[in-house]
Motif scaffolding. Sequence first.
Motif, mmCIF file in Angstrom:
data_model
loop_
_atom_site.group_PDB
_atom_site.id
_atom_site.type_symbol
_atom_site.label_atom_id
_atom_site.label_comp_id
_atom_site.label_asym_id
_atom_site.label_seq_id
_atom_site.Cartn_x
_atom_site.Cartn_y
_atom_site.Cartn_z
ATOM 1 N N ARG A 274 0.781 -1.224 -0.037
ATOM 2 C CA ARG A 274 -0.029 -0.088 -0.003
ATOM 3 C C ARG A 274 0.951 1.348 -0.126
ATOM 4 N NH1 ARG A 274 -0.685 2.734 4.983
ATOM 5 N NH2 ARG A 274 -0.003 1.452 6.823
ATOM 6 N N PRO A 275 0.661 2.065 -1.015
ATOM 7 C CA PRO A 275 1.343 3.298 -0.854
ATOM 8 C C PRO A 275 1.046 4.329 0.287
ATOM 9 C CG PRO A 275 -0.306 3.720 -2.711
ATOM 10 C CD PRO A 275 -0.320 2.061 -1.932
ATOM 11 N N VAL A 276 1.865 4.908 1.080
ATOM 12 C CA VAL A 276 1.496 5.896 1.836
ATOM 13 C C VAL A 276 1.635 7.424 1.304
ATOM 14 C CG1 VAL A 276 2.057 6.795 4.117
ATOM 15 C CG2 VAL A 276 2.652 4.388 3.697
ATOM 16 N N VAL A 277 0.822 8.034 1.565
ATOM 17 C CA VAL A 277 0.313 9.356 0.991
ATOM 18 C C VAL A 277 0.605 10.558 1.945
ATOM 19 C CG1 VAL A 277 -0.737 11.063 0.000
ATOM 20 C CG2 VAL A 277 -0.879 8.686 -0.957
ATOM 21 N N ASP A 278 1.701 11.203 2.006
ATOM 22 C CA ASP A 278 2.048 12.095 3.217
ATOM 23 C C ASP A 278 1.332 13.636 2.894
ATOM 24 O OD1 ASP A 278 3.740 14.723 3.910
ATOM 25 O OD2 ASP A 278 4.425 13.176 5.229
ATOM 26 N N THR A 279 1.146 13.988 1.536
ATOM 27 C CA THR A 279 0.596 15.216 1.499
ATOM 28 C C THR A 279 -0.114 15.498 0.139
ATOM 29 O OG1 THR A 279 2.509 16.472 2.627
ATOM 30 C CG2 THR A 279 0.999 17.801 1.152
ATOM 31 N N VAL A 280 -1.245 15.775 0.014
ATOM 32 C CA VAL A 280 -2.065 15.943 -1.192
ATOM 33 C C VAL A 280 -2.215 17.622 -1.283
ATOM 34 C CG1 VAL A 280 -4.174 15.488 -2.408
ATOM 35 C CG2 VAL A 280 -3.210 13.924 -0.693
ATOM 36 N N LEU A 281 -1.978 17.848 -2.534
ATOM 37 C CA LEU A 281 -2.115 19.379 -2.731
ATOM 38 C C LEU A 281 -2.778 19.504 -4.427
ATOM 39 C CD1 LEU A 281 1.199 20.992 -1.860
ATOM 40 C CD2 LEU A 281 -0.886 21.190 -0.569
ATOM 41 N N PRO A 282 -3.471 20.743 -4.571
ATOM 42 C CA PRO A 282 -3.984 20.702 -6.047
ATOM 43 C C PRO A 282 -2.962 21.034 -6.887
ATOM 44 C CG PRO A 282 -4.554 22.557 -4.647
ATOM 45 C CD PRO A 282 -3.760 21.613 -3.565
ATOM 46 N N LEU A 283 -3.170 20.730 -8.104
ATOM 47 C CA LEU A 283 -2.069 21.081 -9.351
ATOM 48 C C LEU A 283 -1.312 22.424 -9.296
ATOM 49 C CD1 LEU A 283 -0.590 19.870 -11.973
ATOM 50 C CD2 LEU A 283 -2.780 20.828 -13.035
ATOM 51 N N ALA A 284 -2.302 23.357 -8.988
ATOM 52 C CA ALA A 284 -1.914 24.791 -9.038
ATOM 53 C C ALA A 284 -0.579 24.853 -7.876
ATOM 54 C CB ALA A 284 -3.032 25.783 -8.802
ATOM 55 N N GLU A 285 -0.630 24.110 -6.960
ATOM 56 C CA GLU A 285 0.372 24.224 -5.926
ATOM 57 C C GLU A 285 1.484 23.234 -5.963
ATOM 58 O OE1 GLU A 285 -1.329 24.526 -1.924
ATOM 59 O OE2 GLU A 285 -3.065 25.509 -2.512
ATOM 60 N N ALA A 286 1.896 23.083 -7.164
ATOM 61 C CA ALA A 286 3.034 22.145 -7.529
ATOM 62 C C ALA A 286 4.489 22.782 -7.181
ATOM 63 C CB ALA A 286 3.278 21.895 -9.168
ATOM 64 N N ALA A 287 4.595 24.047 -7.184
ATOM 65 C CA ALA A 287 5.565 24.495 -6.346
ATOM 66 C C ALA A 287 5.567 24.524 -4.889
ATOM 67 C CB ALA A 287 5.650 26.103 -6.798
ATOM 68 N N LYS A 288 4.639 24.449 -4.259
ATOM 69 C CA LYS A 288 4.465 24.248 -3.021
ATOM 70 C C LYS A 288 4.839 22.657 -2.703
ATOM 71 C CE LYS A 288 1.779 24.427 1.323
ATOM 72 N NZ LYS A 288 0.319 24.701 1.716
ATOM 73 N N ALA A 289 4.512 21.767 -3.373
ATOM 74 C CA ALA A 289 4.869 20.372 -3.199
ATOM 75 C C ALA A 289 6.183 20.291 -3.551
ATOM 76 C CB ALA A 289 3.978 19.708 -4.133
ATOM 77 N N HIS A 290 6.839 20.836 -4.304
ATOM 78 C CA HIS A 290 8.304 20.782 -4.547
ATOM 79 C C HIS A 290 8.897 21.213 -3.353
ATOM 80 C CE1 HIS A 290 8.882 19.869 -8.983
ATOM 81 N NE2 HIS A 290 7.796 19.346 -8.492
ATOM 82 N N ALA A 291 8.672 22.047 -2.717
ATOM 83 C CA ALA A 291 9.279 22.938 -1.679
ATOM 84 C C ALA A 291 9.135 21.996 -0.554
ATOM 85 C CB ALA A 291 8.586 24.325 -1.378
ATOM 86 N N THR A 299 7.322 11.388 4.504
ATOM 87 C CA THR A 299 6.973 10.229 4.911
ATOM 88 C C THR A 299 6.115 9.345 3.652
ATOM 89 O OG1 THR A 299 7.204 10.132 6.998
ATOM 90 C CG2 THR A 299 6.299 8.462 6.386
ATOM 91 N N GLY A 300 6.602 8.751 2.803
ATOM 92 C CA GLY A 300 5.662 8.443 1.713
ATOM 93 C C GLY A 300 5.889 9.332 0.631
ATOM 94 N N LYS A 301 4.957 9.407 0.015
ATOM 95 C CA LYS A 301 4.828 10.287 -1.350
ATOM 96 C C LYS A 301 3.907 11.624 -0.915
ATOM 97 C CE LYS A 301 6.017 9.208 -4.684
ATOM 98 N NZ LYS A 301 5.363 8.555 -5.936
ATOM 99 N N ILE A 302 4.108 12.546 -2.158
ATOM 100 C CA ILE A 302 3.310 13.828 -2.031
ATOM 101 C C ILE A 302 2.760 13.435 -3.467
ATOM 102 C CG2 ILE A 302 3.435 16.266 -2.492
ATOM 103 C CD1 ILE A 302 6.247 16.136 -1.014
ATOM 104 N N VAL A 303 1.310 14.072 -3.386
ATOM 105 C CA VAL A 303 0.425 13.900 -4.670
ATOM 106 C C VAL A 303 -0.222 14.907 -5.162
ATOM 107 C CG1 VAL A 303 -1.397 12.433 -5.685
ATOM 108 C CG2 VAL A 303 0.329 11.327 -4.227
ATOM 109 N N LEU A 304 -0.349 15.370 -6.274
ATOM 110 C CA LEU A 304 -1.048 16.470 -6.707
ATOM 111 C C LEU A 304 -2.439 16.110 -7.270
ATOM 112 C CD1 LEU A 304 1.431 18.447 -8.669
ATOM 113 C CD2 LEU A 304 0.889 18.878 -6.486
ATOM 114 N N THR A 305 -3.630 16.685 -6.843
ATOM 115 C CA THR A 305 -4.802 16.344 -7.643
ATOM 116 C C THR A 305 -5.074 17.184 -8.943
ATOM 117 O OG1 THR A 305 -5.802 17.968 -5.774
ATOM 118 C CG2 THR A 305 -5.763 15.687 -5.440
#
Length: 307
Positions: A274-291, A299-305
């Motif tokens: 099972r994948p563990v998802v740490d943070t979910v953000l909208p596509l427009a916040e991709a820069a925040k996801a990278h930061a 822990t686990g993964k960051i995913v954009l909706t």
Amino acid sequence: MRAMVVERWGGPENMVERDVERPEPGLNEVLVRVHAAGVNPVDWKTRASGGLVDWGAAPVVGWDVSGTVEAVGPGVGVFRPGDEVYGMPLFPRQAGGYAEYVVSPARHLAPKPASLTHVEAAALPLAGLTAWQALVDAADVRPGERVLVHAAAGGVGHLAVQIARAHGAYVIGTASAAKHALLRELGADEVVDYREARFEDVLSPVDVVLDGVGGETGERSLKLLRPGGRLITLLSPDDVLAAPDGVRAAWVLVEPDHLGLRELTALVERGELRPVVDTVLPLAEAAKAHAIGEQGRTTGKIVLTVA
């Protein structure tokens, strides 16, 4: 369609939302309406300094996608419009995962695991295939072998722990103390706090090491390998070390793999992965996801909706 375009290589602020032309599928390709896109270290490393190949103008990073087939090109027999799919198309060439639509060779995708949401499925392809290709294809992990996974709570690491366990290995992970409970829940038999102890001083010899850290970690890991042991490094061919006689060291760069994705799906559906998802953000916040990702504490993964 909306896409996060890298206006120039550099910091996260250089990714901006733009309207770009929607791609069209060609021979043996499908058009996927992206529901979610996974975020990986290779994404922000590419954004910072460019990819492994020439991307041309208006590059869009991202490879992990989960979504719905919108249209199929000539010659495609494995998917139809409406099918739910996931995968990591075209790596390391540009796939453009941070967008509303992606064109992919049909066999760079697989049916999405029915038990996963699109967000969970988007967290799996690149990291899961990396772990699978390193442990199963390259290292040929066998039941009863001792497998040491460095950065075991990270995107690749937490999946590698589960894949090694599913193959009957005794699994050891290195991670900070706060992540030990999760690793034991995922199937780790033993955990080491790398901040409190040198792993080579407290562990017994192992058969396989998966090194997603690099630097001196590989050199120190060689000391732990039994005769016939395998050290698989993930970051760079520069981290492949001169291994002593009877020990093998290799670098693995993940590649699109339809059959590998189906193997991951089978593990998911059997309740072994099972994948563990740490943070979910909208596509427009991709820069925040990278930061967030660049801080190295996920822990686990960051995913954009997306959809």
